[in-house]
Design a protein around this motif. Structure first.
Motif, PDB file in Angstrom:
ATOM      1  N   UNK A   1      -1.986  13.173   2.082  1.00 30.48           N
ATOM      2  CA  UNK A   1      -3.283  14.084   1.271  1.00 30.48           C
ATOM      3  C   UNK A   1      -2.287  15.038   0.573  1.00 30.48           C
ATOM      4  N   UNK A   2      -1.289  15.884   1.111  1.00 31.20           N
ATOM      5  CA  UNK A   2      -0.405  16.687   0.456  1.00 31.20           C
ATOM      6  C   UNK A   2       0.336  16.204  -0.786  1.00 31.20           C
ATOM      7  N   UNK A   3       0.860  15.201  -0.425  1.00 30.02           N
ATOM      8  CA  UNK A   3       1.619  14.140  -1.483  1.00 30.02           C
ATOM      9  C   UNK A   3       1.016  13.865  -2.719  1.00 30.02           C
ATOM     10  N   UNK A   4      -0.207  13.409  -2.568  1.00 32.45           N
ATOM     11  CA  UNK A   4      -1.054  13.145  -3.657  1.00 32.45           C
ATOM     12  C   UNK A   4      -1.243  14.371  -4.681  1.00 32.45           C
ATOM     13  N   UNK A   5      -1.371  15.396  -3.996  1.00 35.81           N
ATOM     14  CA  UNK A   5      -1.419  16.578  -4.740  1.00 35.81           C
ATOM     15  C   UNK A   5      -0.321  16.877  -5.763  1.00 35.81           C
ATOM     16  N   UNK A   6       0.768  16.911  -5.195  1.00 34.04           N
ATOM     17  CA  UNK A   6       2.210  17.007  -5.683  1.00 34.04           C
ATOM     18  C   UNK A   6       2.499  15.915  -6.667  1.00 34.04           C
ATOM     19  N   UNK A   7       1.936  14.725  -6.415  1.00 32.72           N
ATOM     20  CA  UNK A   7       2.014  13.646  -7.396  1.00 32.72           C
ATOM     21  C   UNK A   7       1.372  13.625  -8.588  1.00 32.72           C
ATOM     22  N   UNK A   8       0.017  14.649  -8.705  1.00 31.76           N
ATOM     23  CA  UNK A   8      -0.725  14.638  -9.689  1.00 31.76           C
ATOM     24  C   UNK A   8       0.105  15.633 -10.648  1.00 31.76           C
ATOM     25  N   UNK A   9       0.827  16.754 -10.098  1.00 30.09           N
ATOM     26  CA  UNK A   9       1.613  17.416 -10.908  1.00 30.09           C
ATOM     27  C   UNK A   9       2.902  16.783 -11.693  1.00 30.09           C
ATOM     28  N   UNK A  10       3.337  16.071 -10.792  1.00 31.95           N
ATOM     29  CA  UNK A  10       4.837  15.188 -11.132  1.00 31.95           C
ATOM     30  C   UNK A  10       4.533  14.075 -12.125  1.00 31.95           C
ATOM     31  N   UNK A  11       3.043  14.000 -12.260  1.00 33.66           N
ATOM     32  CA  UNK A  11       2.950  12.521 -13.041  1.00 33.66           C
ATOM     33  C   UNK A  11       3.677  12.770 -14.534  1.00 33.66           C
ATOM     34  N   UNK A  12       4.362  11.532 -14.725  1.00 30.84           N
ATOM     35  CA  UNK A  12       5.014  11.269 -16.114  1.00 30.84           C
ATOM     36  C   UNK A  12       6.396  12.073 -16.035  1.00 30.84           C
ATOM     37  N   UNK A  13       6.581  13.112 -15.139  1.00 29.69           N
ATOM     38  CA  UNK A  13       7.929  13.628 -15.353  1.00 29.69           C
ATOM     39  C   UNK A  13       9.248  13.093 -15.357  1.00 29.69           C
TER      40      UNK A  13
ATOM     41  N   UNK B   1      11.931  14.805 -14.861  1.00 29.42           N
ATOM     42  CA  UNK B   1      12.663  15.721 -14.199  1.00 29.42           C
ATOM     43  C   UNK B   1      12.944  15.478 -12.693  1.00 29.42           C
ATOM     44  N   UNK B   2      14.280  15.223 -12.295  1.00 31.12           N
ATOM     45  CA  UNK B   2      14.403  14.865 -10.572  1.00 31.12           C
ATOM     46  C   UNK B   2      13.785  15.878  -9.898  1.00 31.12           C
ATOM     47  N   UNK B   3      13.744  16.951 -10.134  1.00 29.89           N
ATOM     48  CA  UNK B   3      13.344  18.133  -9.194  1.00 29.89           C
ATOM     49  C   UNK B   3      11.932  17.917  -8.985  1.00 29.89           C
ATOM     50  N   UNK B   4      11.140  17.449  -9.936  1.00 25.40           N
ATOM     51  CA  UNK B   4       9.706  17.132  -9.762  1.00 25.40           C
ATOM     52  C   UNK B   4       9.505  16.146  -8.606  1.00 25.40           C
ATOM     53  N   UNK B   5      10.088  15.391  -8.642  1.00 24.34           N
ATOM     54  CA  UNK B   5       9.958  14.174  -7.666  1.00 24.34           C
ATOM     55  C   UNK B   5      10.654  14.612  -6.354  1.00 24.34           C
ATOM     56  N   UNK B   6      11.587  15.061  -6.192  1.00 25.68           N
ATOM     57  CA  UNK B   6      12.293  15.702  -5.171  1.00 25.68           C
ATOM     58  C   UNK B   6      11.164  16.558  -4.444  1.00 25.68           C
TER      59      UNK B   6
ATOM     60  N   UNK C   1       1.502   6.940  -1.561  1.00 28.82           N
ATOM     61  CA  UNK C   1       2.169   8.069  -1.874  1.00 28.82           C
ATOM     62  C   UNK C   1       3.721   8.270  -2.008  1.00 28.82           C
ATOM     63  N   UNK C   2       4.432   7.943  -0.666  1.00 28.54           N
ATOM     64  CA  UNK C   2       5.829   7.852  -0.585  1.00 28.54           C
ATOM     65  C   UNK C   2       6.428   6.642  -1.560  1.00 28.54           C
ATOM     66  N   UNK C   3       5.742   5.435  -1.669  1.00 31.85           N
ATOM     67  CA  UNK C   3       6.386   4.590  -2.610  1.00 31.85           C
ATOM     68  C   UNK C   3       6.374   4.956  -3.895  1.00 31.85           C
ATOM     69  N   UNK C   4       5.101   5.728  -4.409  1.00 29.66           N
ATOM     70  CA  UNK C   4       5.206   6.005  -5.855  1.00 29.66           C
ATOM     71  C   UNK C   4       6.079   7.399  -5.935  1.00 29.66           C
ATOM     72  N   UNK C   5       6.406   8.064  -4.971  1.00 32.37           N
ATOM     73  CA  UNK C   5       7.141   9.249  -5.258  1.00 32.37           C
ATOM     74  C   UNK C   5       8.760   8.553  -5.383  1.00 32.37           C
TER      75      UNK C   5
END
Lengths: 215, 215
Positions: B77-89, B91-96, B142-146
């Motif tokens: 659930x928490x990762x889904x939220x971060x994935x929405x922010x990182x979408x399309x990025x 920048x390695x840092x966003x995915x880390x 969510x981990x796979x998409x990360x």
């Protein structure tokens, strides 16, 4: 010294300690520290006396400390050699080499299967033994000198960051080597890999980790 | 659903599972997976039936899988939220961030003392359970998409290097969090630290690790 009639008493005690240590290391690596009783170790070492562990090592922590110290001494010899190469260097990679290579070279020399790396990983995650063993490792002069050399190259980092990254490096080296040792023992290690290649990958990664900007 | 007279049977079974999982997690974290018998777990959970673990979870691996899955769902659930922010990025840092922050935020939400991080570290070093749990984690979307997002930023790296660094990141996150959790539980965590600060240090280090040149 042996006599014509066989081993003298101190010889035999030293031999027994070796046999017990070998049995303990294998059992710890394969089943986990806490799954293995001192009695099982004594039996696996062919000792008729089921209290052989406490007789020869005082206690189970004494046995674990002896196991880690024996490898520590062998790693020290290899690290001294790398320290001579790195002397005076201001390149982080040279000091990371001093951190990583002695361990990977030691594991390569042990052959397959070995148990030390998995045993060390177990010790490092054990609630009570980890402190004892980390403290022991940090008093070894070649490791201390390696960390001093590394810290000189990274003097721009806050000391807390340096300490954290040192902890991370320890975790990474111990657990990466344990995973490879397990894969080798189980025959699932990727082909075309070697301890030297693993050391190279670890060194690349750790140079990146240590030199990363602090946000 | 509860009735006026008390819990219905499915309710009570679910409650019992929760109580057993809480007892198991604490015992595993504090004493190690293999030091704790199913009988001890049942007793610590206040169950009169000493075979409660196998009754409710089929087996010990079943219990461990249930424990890891419960946290896995909350982290998702928490990762889904971060994935929405990182979408399309790119920048390695966003995915880390997507890799690290969900875990640290989950641990922060658990409060002190928590046991999950230490339990996870035990599972990760267990000779038989580790595969089961790593496989389970890697099927979480969510981990796979990360990992896919991260791999897109690092497409210049050989796939074997990428796989190795992914393994290293997993080790680093799990064991660094376990060490902090233990320090918090034992009251030895450095002052002025927080899970958020730990996540920041881990993210800095992992960005360095993932982006390091390959020698």
């Amino acid at each position: 010294m042996s006599t014509a009639a066989g081993s003298t008493r101190p010889d035999r005690a030293a031999e027994t300690r070796q046999v017990i240590m070998a049995a303990a290391e294998r059992l710890f690596a394969e089943h986990g520290l806490s799954a293995v009783s001192s009695r099982q170790i004594a039996e696996a070492a062919g000792q008729r006396n089921v209290t052989a562990v406490s007789y020869h090592f005082g206690s189970r922590p004494g046995l674990v400390r002896a196991l880690m110290a024996r490898h520590g001494e062998q790693v020290d010899v290899l690290r001294e050699r790398h320290l001579r190469t790195a002397a005076g260097s201001t390149d982080v990679r040279d000091w990371v080499d001093c951190l990583v290579r002695p361990t990977s070279e030691h594991l390569a020399a042990l052959g397959t299967p070995s148990w030390h790396a998995r045993c060390a990983a177990q010790v490092m995650t054990d609630p009570t033994l980890r402190v004892l063993v980390i403290d022991e490792a940090l008093t070894r002069p070649p490791l201390t000198r390696t960390l001093e050399g590394l810290h000189r190259c990274l003097a721009h980092l806050p000391s807390q960051v340096l300490a954290e990254r040192g902890d991370m490096a320890r975790q990474l080296i111990v657990h990466t080597c344990a995973e490879r040792e397990r894969a080798l023992a189980e025959g699932t290690a990727p082909p075309h890999t070697s301890w030297e290649r693993t050391a190279g990958s670890l060194t690349d990664a750790l140079v990146g980790l240590f030199t990363a900007p602090v946000s």
